[in-house]
Design an enzyme around this catalytic site. Structure first.
Site, short mmCIF file in Angstrom:
data_model
loop_
_atom_site.label_atom_id
_atom_site.label_comp_id
_atom_site.label_asym_id
_atom_site.label_seq_id
_atom_site.Cartn_x
_atom_site.Cartn_y
_atom_site.Cartn_z
N ASP A 17 38.56 -29.73 18.77
CA ASP A 17 37.72 -30.29 19.84
C ASP A 17 37.98 -31.80 19.98
O ASP A 17 38.36 -32.47 19.03
CB ASP A 17 36.24 -30.03 19.51
CG ASP A 17 35.35 -30.19 20.73
OD1 ASP A 17 35.86 -30.17 21.86
OD2 ASP A 17 34.13 -30.34 20.54
N GLU A 64 33.91 -19.14 27.09
CA GLU A 64 33.05 -20.02 27.90
C GLU A 64 33.86 -21.13 28.60
O GLU A 64 33.37 -21.77 29.54
CB GLU A 64 31.98 -20.68 27.03
CG GLU A 64 30.89 -19.72 26.53
CD GLU A 64 31.36 -18.76 25.45
OE1 GLU A 64 32.18 -19.17 24.59
OE2 GLU A 64 30.94 -17.59 25.47
N ASN A 65 35.09 -21.36 28.16
CA ASN A 65 35.87 -22.45 28.74
C ASN A 65 36.34 -22.17 30.17
O ASN A 65 36.81 -23.08 30.87
CB ASN A 65 37.08 -22.80 27.85
CG ASN A 65 36.71 -23.53 26.56
OD1 ASN A 65 37.37 -23.37 25.53
ND2 ASN A 65 35.67 -24.36 26.60
C1 IPE Z 1 35.06 -25.22 21.46
O1 IPE Z 1 35.02 -26.44 22.10
C2 IPE Z 1 36.19 -24.38 22.00
C3 IPE Z 1 37.52 -24.82 21.64
C4 IPE Z 1 37.82 -25.81 20.85
C5 IPE Z 1 38.58 -24.06 22.22
P1 IPE Z 1 34.09 -26.71 23.37
O2 IPE Z 1 34.33 -28.12 23.76
O3 IPE Z 1 34.31 -25.67 24.38
O4 IPE Z 1 32.64 -26.50 22.73
P2 IPE Z 1 31.22 -27.03 23.21
O5 IPE Z 1 31.13 -26.77 24.69
O6 IPE Z 1 31.15 -28.50 22.90
O7 IPE Z 1 30.25 -26.25 22.38
C1 IPE Z 2 38.98 -29.06 23.09
O1 IPE Z 2 38.80 -30.30 23.67
C2 IPE Z 2 39.94 -28.20 23.88
C3 IPE Z 2 39.32 -27.07 24.55
C4 IPE Z 2 38.07 -26.71 24.45
C5 IPE Z 2 40.16 -26.26 25.40
P1 IPE Z 2 37.72 -30.56 24.82
O2 IPE Z 2 38.40 -30.42 26.12
O3 IPE Z 2 36.53 -29.70 24.62
O4 IPE Z 2 37.37 -32.08 24.53
P2 IPE Z 2 35.96 -32.79 24.70
O5 IPE Z 2 34.97 -32.02 23.88
O6 IPE Z 2 35.64 -32.74 26.17
O7 IPE Z 2 36.18 -34.17 24.19
MG MG Z 3 34.78 -30.01 23.63
#
Ligand code: IPE
Ligand code: IPE
Ligand code: MG
Length: 235
Positions: A17, A64-65
């Site tokens: 993350d 959820e992404n």
């Molecule tokens: C968790 O990160 C999913 C991945 C690293 C792929 P998110 O950024 O999606 O999680 P939340 O939304 O902060 O819980």
């Molecule tokens: C993790 O980084 C990658 C995925 C969840 C695909 P994020 O894109 O969630 O990075 P932040 O949390 O917005 O910094």
């Molecule tokens: Mg994130």
């Protein structure tokens, strides 16, 4: 007498993350952060291997992404394709088995083909295991496992933990001993819900693109200092 070797996790799961925050700090776009995050994977795998940990599971994209802006999702999917196409030869040469967990039927045909080919090609490798969670959700996985058991004619009134574990995407893998989450959030975000029941959690403020061999070492030291009880008493 020499000291007993520090306990080593057999399997580490990483919630990668912080790519977005890394990009924002630099005035870049979120996909730039994801690209930088991909570059982190190889050195971390190498450091884990040197430390004696040969099984990694990486959370790359959650169920959820999909709620992110379409352009970001498209950039991520493109990156997954590019990276798979580029890295499989070397992973295979190094004896690494690749497994991708998640709802594959919702991915594009081109990505699915690359995943299927990578898994088939590396299926016999035993030196290491790289498991990548794409369109993965722990809840979806458990639902899929129940459906799989039901459609195989399993008597669900008598389902037990072994049967359910055997129907998960991760069937046959050891449970993760250690889950690392970068970028400071103290939650699982639906990662390996079943498998991480007794995993030790290590959260670091380091953003994933900045994570390196030293951060892994710190996580391993943290793990080695933990008392794992699995519900029992100190031994
Ligand atoms: C968790 O990160 C999913 C991945 C690293 C792929 P998110 O950024 O999606 O999680 P939340 O939304 O902060 O819980
Ligand atoms: C993790 O980084 C990658 C995925 C969840 C695909 P994020 O894109 O969630 O990075 P932040 O949390 O917005 O910094
Ligand atoms: Mg994130």
């Amino acid at each position: 007498m020499s000291a007993a070797p520090a306990a080593l996790p057999r399997h580490i799961g990483i919630i990668m993350d912080g790519n977005g925050r890394w990009a924002r700090q630099r005035g870049l776009q979120r996909p730039d952060g994801h690209r930088a995050g991909i570059e982190t994977i190889r050195p971390v795998m190498e450091a884990a291997d040197r430390a004696g940990v040969h099984h990694l599971s990486l959370y790359a994209f959650s169920t959820e992404n999909w709620s992110r802006p379409a352009a970001e999702v498209a950039a991520l999917m493109r990156l997954f394709e590019e990276t798979l196409a580029r890295e499989v030869d070397e992973l295979h040469a190094n004896g690494v088995r690749i497994r991708v967990i998640g709802r594959r039927q919702e991915l594009s045909p081109s990505l699915t083909r690359l995943i299927d080919a990578a898994e088939r090609r590396t299926a016999g490798n035993r030196t290491g295991m790289l498991c990548v969670a794409i369109n993965y959700g722990g809840r979806a996985e458990i639902v899929d496992a129940v459906r799989r058991l039901a459609s195989a004619g399993h008597d669900l009134a008598h389902v037990d933990e072994a049967a359910l574990a055997g129907a998960l995407y991760t069937a046959g893998m050891p449970d993760p001993d250690l889950i690392i989450r970068t970028a400071g959030e103290r939650r699982t975000s639906n990662f390996l819900l079943w498998q991480a029941a007794y995993a030790e959690l290590h959260v670091t403020p380091t953003l994933w693109p900045d994570f390196g061999a030293h951060d892994l070492e710190v996580a391993l030291q943290d793990f080695a200092a933990r008392q794992r009880r699995f519900g029992g008493v100190d031994g």
